[in-house]
Write an enzyme that holds these catalytic residues in place. Structure first.
Site, PDB file in Angstrom:
ATOM      1  N   ASN A  48      87.319  -3.595 -24.783  1.00 10.98           N
ATOM      2  CA  ASN A  48      86.568  -4.562 -23.995  1.00 10.98           C
ATOM      3  C   ASN A  48      85.467  -3.933 -23.139  1.00 10.98           C
ATOM      4  OD1 ASN A  48      86.480  -7.365 -23.795  1.00 10.98           O
ATOM      5  ND2 ASN A  48      87.345  -7.328 -21.738  1.00 10.98           N
ATOM      6  N   PRO A  89      93.138   1.502 -22.391  1.00  7.67           N
ATOM      7  CA  PRO A  89      92.938   2.490 -23.445  1.00  7.67           C
ATOM      8  C   PRO A  89      91.977   2.001 -24.531  1.00  7.67           C
ATOM      9  CG  PRO A  89      95.261   2.201 -22.932  1.00  7.67           C
ATOM     10  CD  PRO A  89      94.531   1.084 -22.260  1.00  7.67           C
ATOM     11  N   GLU A  90      90.942   2.787 -24.781  1.00  4.18           N
ATOM     12  CA  GLU A  90      90.048   2.562 -25.911  1.00  4.18           C
ATOM     13  C   GLU A  90      90.010   3.851 -26.707  1.00  4.18           C
ATOM     14  OE1 GLU A  90      86.495   0.324 -25.083  1.00  4.18           O
ATOM     15  OE2 GLU A  90      87.403  -0.676 -23.368  1.00  4.18           O
ATOM     16  N   ARG A 114      89.441 -12.402 -23.214  1.00  6.33           N
ATOM     17  CA  ARG A 114      89.206 -11.193 -22.445  1.00  6.33           C
ATOM     18  C   ARG A 114      87.987 -11.369 -21.550  1.00  6.33           C
ATOM     19  NH1 ARG A 114      91.992  -6.746 -24.472  1.00  6.33           N
ATOM     20  NH2 ARG A 114      93.056  -7.129 -26.440  1.00  6.33           N
ATOM     21  N   LYS A 142      92.675   3.267 -31.996  1.00  2.00           N
ATOM     22  CA  LYS A 142      93.497   3.137 -30.793  1.00  2.00           C
ATOM     23  C   LYS A 142      94.966   3.477 -31.056  1.00  2.00           C
ATOM     24  CE  LYS A 142      90.595  -0.623 -29.018  1.00  2.00           C
ATOM     25  NZ  LYS A 142      90.596  -1.986 -28.457  1.00  2.00           N
TER      26      LYS A 142
END
Length: 279
Positions: A165, A2-3, A250, A51
């Site tokens: 990311n 989720p972004e 990440r 978010k």
């Protein structure tokens, strides 16, 4: 993962299913709110903030949730079988006469006064998909720590809210710089273009089920998840390495030929990560 665009779509679905309706079922499966009963309250709206999701209820209450990596809100019609995961992963149930919203694997769930929402989201920078979007302020925030690597600065929600990311890697590719380039070393035209480009990408994807940054049907993304496949522009194998965001490492993707700037140092004693682990 989720972004900002994913959360925007989740809020839109939740708002369409719940807003203006009275809750006939309420079950918050976290210890602190296990006895909270929201039944009888009307859902006023569901608003995304970066978010974060804010479900506002009659009586001045807000249910704040954050999906992080694995969370999801699923909506089901009356009598429909729930399919979002095993029962033990359910953290919240909000039901009306004809719809039920079920929150799975929600790592953040809290009930607070609507007047206290700033306690949960007041730290966020301008929201790329929100009414407070301000590209000049976002740019100022990003440049406030010139030595910080660009990838880390983009993930810091205090600078601008909504980038994760995937967009971090894609934005750096589109700007032709590596995610390890210090923000202060960005060419002036890139620094001006960055927040505008970021907002354009999220805006274009906020109503799409499949995120696309390339404009091509056959390939949705330029670099993210594509190591070691060839770059769409130059054919050089895409590379992947780790980059921190202040809380965890990440996977970060880039093209060593198309993007200029520092690259990650070798990690002594550790084998290279296998690209297939991050697809």
């Amino acid at each position: 993962m989720p972004e900002g665009d994913t959360v925007y779509m989740a809020a839109k679905r939740l708002h369409g299913a719940l807003a203006g309706k009275v809750l006939t079922r309420s079950d918050l499966r976290v210890p602190k709110y296990a006895t909270a009963d929201l039944t009888g309250r009307t859902v006023l709206d569901v608003t995304p903030r970066g978010k974060h999701l804010l479900t506002r209820l009659e009586g001045g209450l807000t249910l704040h949730s954050h999906l992080k990596m694995d969370g999801a809100w699923k909506i089901f019609a009356a009598g429909q079988r729930w399919t979002g995961g095993p029962t033990h992963q359910i953290r919240a149930i909000l039901g009306t006469a004809d719809r039920t919203a079920v929150g799975y694997r929600l790592p953040v769930l809290e009930l607070l006064r609507t007047t206290d929402e700033a306690r949960a989201v007041g730290h966020l920078g301008p929201d790329l998909l929100g009414p407070d979007w301000d590209p000049a302020l976002a740019r100022e925030n990003l440049l406030s720590d010139p030595a910080r690597p660009l990838g880390e600065a983009l993930l810091d929600q205090r600078n601008l809210a909504g980038i994760g990311n995937v967009y971090k890697s894609e934005l750096c590719f589109l700007l032709r710089v590596t995610p390890w380039l210090p923000v202060g070393d960005l060419p002036a035209e890139c620094a001006v273009q960055l927040p505008v480009l970021a907002q354009r990408l999220l805006e274009a994807n906020r109503d799409r089920p499949a995120r696309n940054t390339t404009g091509r049907r056959e390939q949705n993304l330029f670099v993210y998840g594509r190591a070691p496949r060839p770059c769409l522009y130059c054919g050089t194998p895409i590379r992947v390495s780790d980059q921190g965001d202040g809380s965890r490492e990440r996977p970060t993707y880039w093209c060593p030929a198309c993007q200029w700037g520092p690259t990650p140092p070798p990690r002594p004693g550790r084998p290279p990560r296998q690209p297939s682990a991050y697809r």
